[in-house]
Scaffold this active site. Structure first.
Site, PDB file in Angstrom:
ATOM      1  N   CYS A  87      39.584  47.432  35.703  1.00 37.68           N
ATOM      2  CA  CYS A  87      38.758  46.263  35.391  1.00 37.68           C
ATOM      3  C   CYS A  87      38.410  45.471  36.651  1.00 37.68           C
ATOM      4  O   CYS A  87      37.386  44.810  36.698  1.00 37.68           O
ATOM      5  CB  CYS A  87      39.434  45.379  34.362  1.00 37.68           C
TER       6      CYS A  87
ATOM      7  N   HIS B 214      44.600  40.960  34.029  1.00 44.85           N
ATOM      8  CA  HIS B 214      43.382  41.651  33.626  1.00 44.85           C
ATOM      9  C   HIS B 214      42.201  40.861  34.193  1.00 44.85           C
ATOM     10  O   HIS B 214      42.249  39.638  34.272  1.00 44.85           O
ATOM     11  CB  HIS B 214      43.336  41.692  32.092  1.00 44.85           C
TER      12      HIS B 214
END
Ligand SMILES: [Zn+2]
Ligand SMILES: [Zn+2]
Ligand SMILES: [Zn+2]
Ligand SMILES: [Zn+2]
Ligand SMILES: [Zn+2]
Ligand SMILES: [Zn+2]
Length: 481
Positions: free
Chosen positions: A175, A438
């Site tokens: 990500c 994340h």
């Protein structure tokens, strides 16, 4: 037919490059779309035994051949761009304008299937193109060739995919890569560099080239006809991990990846220049490098140290790619301006010997921005190295949607033409703790909507929420008033 038409150096260069296959596939598609339909065969049978009416096919073709500017569909007289999904009419000059605006040199004339080279100002031909044309539209037979086309060959690109609203598939903790790619794809200046200019792609023949793989991602993003999210090239991921394992530590940091890409763009550019015979490219300074990195990201910092003994000033200029701002000792409810104040705050140098009088007068040092480029990237230093791990600082910092830099510019740049106003267009946010974190990215689209890309999931975010989002990286672009 047309065998006597000559080839040209421009198309030869393209057909000798690794773009060859793509170009031939696009060419074949375009010819098929422009092929007239024989109305006497009212239905044609597809391979799966379903039938497809000629009227429906004509409708699809007409739709696919509409001028991208004026929606005019002059079935036999539009120019299909070979490098992007643009269709330009000839009547209103939109085909030519497209070349002027984007430097897309080749267009296929829907009437005869020939390629027109705008640089040579003439129709051109080539053996490979001729073979494709003869295969798709054989002139000898009046019967149309049996076709296995189904309707999906004729889809025009969806509006949304043209605007680039696609997420990436996350291949397991990638990500940080996709977040950075989104900030590049939605930067109009970079879109121009990658999508509207194929100079690098056509000239580069290195198979493992980062610039080329980013170019491919841009092309796929802006031309593929569905809105599905898609994967990044393996090359990009592999080369990053190779690079990481060389430097020897594990953290996957979006900012580091961003720096890595910028560095690769410059290296690829230098390699290509020297391959193309330009001498002494490596002797150039960053100031006259015209690679994507230096053209759009490079700025300068000025540091001034004034000696109170002899009144001499030492001025140093350092190149920068972004501003890395500290988050310690900030007041409550801080904004990016507070970080900039801290960054440019005068500091006293305890151990400094003046180069003019050789005395230590404990001079004051001040830092100013001497030059800013079209993109201003800011890293809020949320991660601090602590013995052998990182700790994260989650202090809330407000992000102004527009940034006025005039208080932070050096005297030189204030008098010069350095831009002062910047507009926020992307934020990279790190959620969670250092090790289980994340990344998501927020992007301002061309029609002023804010979208959040969380891997392949895209959601709309109201603008009033943007300022209070706790970002890690901020991307501003110059705002021309
Ligand atoms: Zn038009
Ligand atoms: Zn084009
Ligand atoms: Zn030409
Ligand atoms: Zn390349
Ligand atoms: Zn460069
Ligand atoms: Zn001095």
């Amino acid at each position: 037919m047309f065998e006597d038409l000559g080839s040209c150096q421009h198309i030869r260069q393209v057909l000798n490059s690794k773009a060859r296959e793509n170009v031939l596939i696009t060419y074949k598609q375009a010819i098929k779309i422009a092929l007239l339909v024989n109305k006497s065969n009212n239905f044609r049978l597809l391979k799966d035994n379903s039938s497809f009416s000629a009227d429906k096919l004509i409708e699809l073709k007409l739709n696919a051949l509409k001028c991208s500017n004026c929606k005019l569909c002059n079935f036999n007289n539009n120019l299909i761009c070979l490098q992007c999904p643009n269709i330009g009419c000839q009547i209103n000059n939109h085909g030519y304008n497209h070349y002027k605006l984007n430097q897309h040199v080749f267009a296929i004339d829907s009437e005869n299937g020939l390629i027109y080279c705008f640089k040579c100002n003439t129709y051109i031909n080539d053996k490979a193109l001729n073979d494709i044309r003869n295969e798709v539209r054989p002139e000898s037979s009046l019967e149309l060739p049996e076709s296995d086309d189904t309707s999906d060959h004729y889809d025009t690109p969806e509006e949304t995919s043209i605007r680039g609203l696609k997420g990436f598939v996350n291949f397991g903790s990638t990500c940080f890569i996709s977040s950075i790619l989104q900030t590049l794809i939605h930067n109009p200046m970079l879109k121009r560099e990658f999508f509207n200019s194929d100079e690098h792609y056509f000239n580069c023949d290195v198979s493992e080239c980062i610039t080329c793989s980013i170019d491919k991602i841009f092309t796929e993003f802006f031309t593929s006809s569905n809105n599905d999210s898609f994967g990044m090239t393996n090359l990009l991921i592999n080369s990053w991990y190779k690079n990481k394992s060389l430097t020897g530590y594990e953290e996957q940091d979006a900012h580091e990846f961003w720096q890595y890409l910028l560095n690769e763009f410059h290296k690829d550019h230098m390699r290509l220049k020297s391959d193309m015979g330009e001498n002494d490219v490596f002797g150039h300074t960053y100031e006259d490098c015209d690679c994507i990195t230096h053209k759009h990201f490079a700025g300068e910092l000025e540091s001034l140290i004034m000696c109170s003994d002899c009144d001499n000033t030492t001025r140093t200029i350092d190149p920068i790619m972004d501003l890395s701002l500290e988050l310690t000792n900030l007041p409550d409810h801080s904004t990016v301006y507070d970080c900039l104040n801290l960054f440019t705050k005068e500091e006293t140098l305890e151990n400094y010997k003046c180069q003019f009088c050789n005395k230590n007068s404990k001079p004051k040092k001040s830092l100013k921005i001497n030059k800013m480029s079209s993109v201003l990237s800011i890293q809020l230093k949320r991660f601090k190295h602590n013995v052998n791990s990182f700790i994260k600082n989650d202090i809330p910092i407000r992000n102004p949607l527009y940034l006025n830099l005039s208080d932070y510019l050096s005297q030189d740049s204030n008098e010069g033409s350095t831009n002062q106003f910047y507009e926020l267009f992307a934020l990279v946010v790190h959620i969670g703790s250092v090790n289980t974190g994340h990344y998501v990215v927020l992007i301002k689209t061309e029609n002023n909507q804010w979208l959040k890309f969380d891997d392949s999931i895209i959601t709309l975010v109201p603008q009033q929420e943007i300022e209070s989002i706790n970002a890690y990286l901020l991307f501003y672009m110059v705002h021309n008033i």
